[in-house]
Design a protein around this motif. Structure first.
Motif, PDB file in Angstrom:
ATOM      1  N   ARG A 272     -27.163 -41.161 -46.787  1.00  0.00           N
ATOM      2  CA  ARG A 272     -26.395 -42.015 -47.675  1.00  0.00           C
ATOM      3  C   ARG A 272     -26.761 -41.797 -49.130  1.00  0.00           C
ATOM      4  O   ARG A 272     -27.076 -42.741 -49.861  1.00  0.00           O
ATOM      5  CB  ARG A 272     -26.579 -43.476 -47.306  1.00  0.00           C
TER       6      ARG A 272
ATOM      7  N   ARG B 147     -15.094 -40.309 -37.875  1.00  0.00           N
ATOM      8  CA  ARG B 147     -16.028 -39.616 -38.778  1.00  0.00           C
ATOM      9  C   ARG B 147     -17.341 -40.389 -38.896  1.00  0.00           C
ATOM     10  O   ARG B 147     -17.856 -40.581 -39.993  1.00  0.00           O
ATOM     11  CB  ARG B 147     -15.422 -39.472 -40.170  1.00  0.00           C
TER      12      ARG B 147
ATOM     13  N   LEU C 252      -7.687 -42.781 -42.058  1.00  0.00           N
ATOM     14  CA  LEU C 252      -9.119 -42.953 -42.299  1.00  0.00           C
ATOM     15  C   LEU C 252      -9.406 -44.316 -42.908  1.00  0.00           C
ATOM     16  O   LEU C 252      -8.768 -44.699 -43.880  1.00  0.00           O
ATOM     17  CB  LEU C 252      -9.628 -41.861 -43.238  1.00  0.00           C
ATOM     18  N   PRO C 253     -10.371 -45.005 -42.355  1.00  0.00           N
ATOM     19  CA  PRO C 253     -10.714 -46.318 -42.904  1.00  0.00           C
ATOM     20  C   PRO C 253     -11.427 -46.161 -44.238  1.00  0.00           C
ATOM     21  O   PRO C 253     -12.163 -45.207 -44.439  1.00  0.00           O
ATOM     22  CB  PRO C 253     -11.647 -46.895 -41.841  1.00  0.00           C
ATOM     23  N   PRO C 254     -11.204 -47.094 -45.127  1.00  0.00           N
ATOM     24  CA  PRO C 254     -11.858 -47.028 -46.426  1.00  0.00           C
ATOM     25  C   PRO C 254     -13.350 -47.326 -46.332  1.00  0.00           C
ATOM     26  O   PRO C 254     -14.109 -46.989 -47.203  1.00  0.00           O
ATOM     27  CB  PRO C 254     -11.131 -48.104 -47.242  1.00  0.00           C
ATOM     28  N   GLN C 255     -13.731 -47.967 -45.251  1.00  0.00           N
ATOM     29  CA  GLN C 255     -15.153 -48.250 -45.058  1.00  0.00           C
ATOM     30  C   GLN C 255     -15.760 -47.204 -44.135  1.00  0.00           C
ATOM     31  O   GLN C 255     -15.069 -46.548 -43.383  1.00  0.00           O
ATOM     32  CB  GLN C 255     -15.302 -49.621 -44.388  1.00  0.00           C
ATOM     33  N   ARG C 256     -17.049 -47.100 -44.207  1.00  0.00           N
ATOM     34  CA  ARG C 256     -17.703 -46.181 -43.287  1.00  0.00           C
ATOM     35  C   ARG C 256     -17.699 -46.795 -41.888  1.00  0.00           C
ATOM     36  O   ARG C 256     -17.875 -47.992 -41.727  1.00  0.00           O
ATOM     37  CB  ARG C 256     -19.159 -45.965 -43.699  1.00  0.00           C
TER      38      ARG C 256
ATOM     39  N   GLN D 139     -13.680 -40.362 -50.783  1.00  0.00           N
ATOM     40  CA  GLN D 139     -12.917 -41.602 -50.647  1.00  0.00           C
ATOM     41  C   GLN D 139     -13.803 -42.759 -50.235  1.00  0.00           C
ATOM     42  O   GLN D 139     -13.511 -43.918 -50.514  1.00  0.00           O
ATOM     43  CB  GLN D 139     -11.788 -41.416 -49.641  1.00  0.00           C
ATOM     44  N   LEU D 140     -14.877 -42.430 -49.557  1.00  0.00           N
ATOM     45  CA  LEU D 140     -15.791 -43.491 -49.120  1.00  0.00           C
ATOM     46  C   LEU D 140     -16.765 -43.889 -50.221  1.00  0.00           C
ATOM     47  O   LEU D 140     -17.639 -44.712 -50.012  1.00  0.00           O
ATOM     48  CB  LEU D 140     -16.566 -43.036 -47.878  1.00  0.00           C
TER      49      LEU D 140
ATOM     50  N   GLU E 223     -15.527 -38.164 -47.716  1.00  0.00           N
ATOM     51  CA  GLU E 223     -16.717 -38.787 -48.310  1.00  0.00           C
ATOM     52  C   GLU E 223     -16.427 -39.300 -49.714  1.00  0.00           C
ATOM     53  O   GLU E 223     -16.922 -40.347 -50.118  1.00  0.00           O
ATOM     54  CB  GLU E 223     -17.862 -37.779 -48.360  1.00  0.00           C
TER      55      GLU E 223
END
Lengths: 376, 376
Positions: free
Chosen positions: A163, B91, B44-48, A184-185, A182
């Motif tokens: 992270r 992911r 894809l989710p905006p959160q991990r 985007q995250l 990544e």
DNA sequence: CTGTTAGCGCGTTCAT
DNA sequence: ATGAACGCGCTAACAG
């Protein structure tokens, strides 16, 4: 005999202070109803102090300690003192892992991924990155791909699992689109020295074309017409840019057949020394040679310095001893490259949605003698 | 014009996806009561994704996912497949921070603290460290003290807050006793290139005395009697060891007044070039010079290579171009230094109570010409 | 083989 | 100005 000498100093019981003493110590811990022995297994070190430990000793709540450690203003000077004293006594050190986890699951580290630790150019860049990050309390993780395209994703993957807040990378693989997710995250991605492939990102590169163009013009100015260009295998982008600057400057001077004097080495191809010998053995050999990177420059030094001091020579990338040896080079501030890369990353963290930015670092010619040799 | 050129690429809306979209999306999460909506872009989710997310998608418990990710054998091939598929889809990347926190509050990083990123010697060492750590899945954090004794504790403190598993350090401060507590808390401490002061720890150093002694003996063998020793400011230990090897070898040959030819530079004292000029201006000038480190060697190259090719010269530390320039050096495997340091740290983590070990890395003489010049 | 419960050390939220 | 409860993401210790 083994390769290295290994010496054991003293016997086990002499290592540091006697660990058995420890097992008698009592951890300050309210969760224990009775005095607990530090470690069940003899030899294990005592535990680290936590927020709760400090809170207990200071007679306050964990949250108050947290506030003090985070420099939260809303604590009375009196309790603050008590907390700080207790913390010092217990050698308390806030656990950045836990802190990061609580604050969105990120660490306060930034990764800088380079191809090769031995390249002094990257080292200066890394120094710039580190210095810039330090000002924001961030730590640099330096990782290498060993100049192997295949290992890039593997290395990056490990870093992302840590992270890291940002990823500064000298792209080596042919495709960096895997980083889009990544980005985007929320991971800031900055490509360094070369633009990323198939990925929109902030980037910092050198003014490569301008550098070789300046070298060519300087050589033309003192009468050279046949100017060679030799480049060790590195990366397409840097190669090409520097080559383009060279070609363009020659074209401007009306020289259209420069391709004869270009020697772009492939991996496992001929060495710089061989390329130079090859050039000088031509019917119309170049009277001046430009090398496209520091590795080629080393080869040129080997080949030219000792035998052919009549050939003008300018190298891309400055290097130690270049001044002592009187080698003219195209130089730049490698540390600034790192600083700017880090700054882009930090700015990106502050503003994840702004437009991507591309920074280019100036290059300039440093005349030291070898580049001022006139054509013979 | 500013120092660097900054170009903004495109407008804001073109950078990745629009974040406003984001606020509309719903995270895949059972905690949400409303219908789950995937993200507008690419699903894809905006959160991990977390363990729980993967577990939900795969229809298993979080622990099962945990087992799969940790390669725990006790999972049926079938569920394993399902979990891996779900993980890939989302992911998912295990959060090493959380993992470390749960498993004893430590990260899986190891810090290597050096004085100066520009020193190629440290870089090779760092490469060795990194390679050795990578084999155990650990990451290297490279930190610098800028060769300032005062900043050592500050830098180390920040690293310990990150809960590095081990601390490889080139000691620069006069006292490392502050690390004793950390050692007891389970952080492996290894001093590199120099022993730590007031701290019992594992260590890896070079065979410094043997190196200079070999150089002296080689010079004596070809007839030199007056041999100078010049050393740039670095650290007491390395200085002294190399000086001792030099003196001892001369004493063995019956030369007792070598102190006349010793020039040990202080910070802000005369440069290597000045020291060498000083030596050569003596009534009985040395006919050979040994430099004690790579910085001094650079100075010697500057001073000797161009004007005084009659003076024999051997440098400690190998360097790029030394072969091209025909400079004899005392060399060693800097990478091996790093590897051994990392190995000591790993061994210490496995066995916190064993006796400390000291490893010394061999040095050897590399004749290339400059050291073989006979006395004039 | 798989799930449940608890808690690593800290910061956030809300209370007082 | 201070504290209690909760949860970040994950795994150890126990179930079943």
């Amino acid at each position: 005999m083994s390769y290295v000498d290994i010496i054991e100093i003293g016997s086990g019981c002499c290592y540091g202070f006697d660990v058995l003493d420890h097992t008698q110590t009592v951890r300050i811990d309210a969760r224990a109803t009775s005095p607990i022995v530090a470690t069940p297994r003899a030899g294990l070190p005592p535990q680290r102090a936590t927020l709760a430990d400090v809170a207990r000793l200071a007679g306050v709540s964990a949250k108050t300690v947290s506030r003090v450690m985070s420099d939260d203003a809303k604590v009375s000077a009196q309790t603050r003192e008590r907390v700080l004293l207790s913390a010092k006594r217990l050698r308390f050190r806030p656990n950045q892992l836990a802190r990061g986890l609580r604050r969105g699951g990120v660490s306060n580290t930034v990764a800088f991924v380079i191809g090769d630790l031995h390249n002094p150019f990257y080292m200066s860049t890394a120094a710039g990155v580190e210095r810039e990050l330090a000002e924001r309390g961030l730590t640099m993780i330096l990782a290498t791909t060993d100049d192997s395209p295949g290992s890039e994703a593997v290395v990056v993957d490990a870093l992302l699992a840590q992270r890291v807040r940002a990823l500064l990378i000298v792209p080596i693989a042919e495709d960096q689109s895997y980083l889009e997710g990544e980005r985007q995250l929320g991971t800031a991605v900055v490509s360094v020295d070369r633009p990323a492939n198939n990925l929109v990102s902030d980037s910092v590169v050198l003014q490569n074309r301008e550098g070789t163009a300046a070298a060519v013009k300087s050589l033309l100015a003192i009468g050279h017409r046949r100017i060679g260009f030799v480049c060790s295998p590195r990366q397409l982008y840097t190669h090409q840019e520097r080559l383009l600057g060279y070609r363009h400057a020659l074209l401007e001077a009306g020289i259209t057949d420069s391709v004869r004097w270009e020697r772009l080495e492939e991996i496992d191809g001929p060495s710089t020394e061989e390329s130079i010998r090859d050039l000088l053995a031509m019917d119309e050999p170049p009277t001046a040679i430009i090398t496209g990177n520091n590795r080629a420059s080393a080869g040129a030094v080997r080949e030219l310095l000792t035998r052919r001091r009549d050939i003008a020579f300018i190298g891309f990338d400055d290097f130690e001893l270049a001044d002592a040896l009187g080698i003219s080079v195209i130089a730049y501030d490698a540390m600034e490259l790192g600083r700017q890369a880090a700054r882009l990353a930090l700015a990106r963290l502050d503003d994840p949605t702004g437009p991507p930015r591309a920074i280019s670092i100036p290059t300039w010619l440093v005349p030291r003698g070898s580049g001022e040799i006139p054509p013979s």
